[in-house]
Design an enzyme around this catalytic site. Structure first.
Site, PDB file in Angstrom:
ATOM      1  N   HIS A 112       0.721  -1.260   0.027  1.00 10.65           N
ATOM      2  CA  HIS A 112      -0.040  -0.016   0.010  1.00 10.65           C
ATOM      3  C   HIS A 112       0.670   1.129  -0.199  1.00 10.65           C
ATOM      4  O   HIS A 112       1.770   1.077   0.197  1.00 10.65           O
ATOM      5  CB  HIS A 112      -0.940   0.063   1.157  1.00 10.65           C
ATOM      6  CG  HIS A 112      -1.671  -1.181   1.346  1.00 10.65           C
ATOM      7  ND1 HIS A 112      -2.650  -1.321   0.596  1.00 10.65           N
ATOM      8  CD2 HIS A 112      -1.491  -2.177   2.291  1.00 10.65           C
ATOM      9  CE1 HIS A 112      -3.437  -2.631   1.014  1.00 10.65           C
ATOM     10  NE2 HIS A 112      -2.589  -3.198   2.065  1.00 10.65           N
ATOM     11  N   GLY A 139      10.597 -21.431  10.003  1.00 16.86           N
ATOM     12  CA  GLY A 139       9.248 -20.969  10.672  1.00 16.86           C
ATOM     13  C   GLY A 139       9.298 -19.418  10.767  1.00 16.86           C
ATOM     14  O   GLY A 139      10.434 -18.677  11.036  1.00 16.86           O
TER      15      GLY A 139
END
Length: 200
Positions: A112, A139
């Site tokens: 954005h 992870g």
């Protein structure tokens, strides 16, 4: 150009355009259906992924839950995607062969505006992400728009990947940075297992 064409071209587009709603709802429906399937229904899972993803290789494992916007993914053979995978795939997400994607990994192609006036209007851009063959994302790795991770590289747990990572390296951190090359000294073998040929 339409907003769909602008999105595909990596140009500024109006992300609040109602034209995107059916595709996003389709993605939510696929993810919902996939995430509710029991582990024993492997064929049904695989068929859903084939319908949803742009390209699905052989013997791909995706452990639910997954959360994916559009299904704009290409995944190569023998790749494993672990629990809680997130892909904001307004641009193409390409994951190669023999990749390991750890739990809670996120790939973002869309961004954005920094200025709130433009952000409130829904102005966005989307850039593709590529994870090449034989990579391992540990992870809680987050990959940002436009990033390429080169073949055989390993990204350490909790890393935020903001720029391209070359092939054959260990990289980690926030922001992620190259720590060192991965070399023959890193090879590990089980007793009684023949030494494998070098990965290419």
């Amino acid at each position: 150009m339409t907003d769909l064409e602008k999105m595909a071209a990596g140009e500024l587009y109006w992300g609040f355009n109602p034209v995107f709603v059916p595709a996003l709802e389709r993605g939510q429906d696929y993810c919902h259906r996939y995430n509710l399937l029991p582990p024993s229904e492997k064929a049904a899972r695989n068929n859903l992924l084939k319908e949803f993803f742009k390209k699905l290789g052989n013997q791909v494992i995706v452990n639910p839950p997954m959360h994916i916007d559009l299904g704009n993914l290409e995944v190569g053979d023998h790749t494993i995607i672990n629990f809680n995978f997130v892909a904001l795939d307004e641009a193409l997400v390409s994951i190669g062969e023999h990749c390991f994607i750890g739990p809670n990994c996120s790939i973002y192609t869309v961004t954005h505006s920094l200025c709130y006036q433009d952000r409130d209007l829904g102005l966005m851009t989307a850039l593709p992400v590529s994870i090449e063959d034989h990579c391992w994302l540990c992870g809680n790795v987050t990959v940002l728009p436009g990033v390429t991770i080169g073949k055989r590289s390993v990204i350490g747990a909790g890393s935020l990947v903001t720029k391209d990572i070359p092939a054959g390296v260990l990289a980690y951190g926030n922001p992620c940075r190259v720590i060192r090359p991965i070399t023959e000294n890193d090879r590990e073998f089980l007793e009684g297992i023949n030494k494998p040929t070098e990965l290419v």
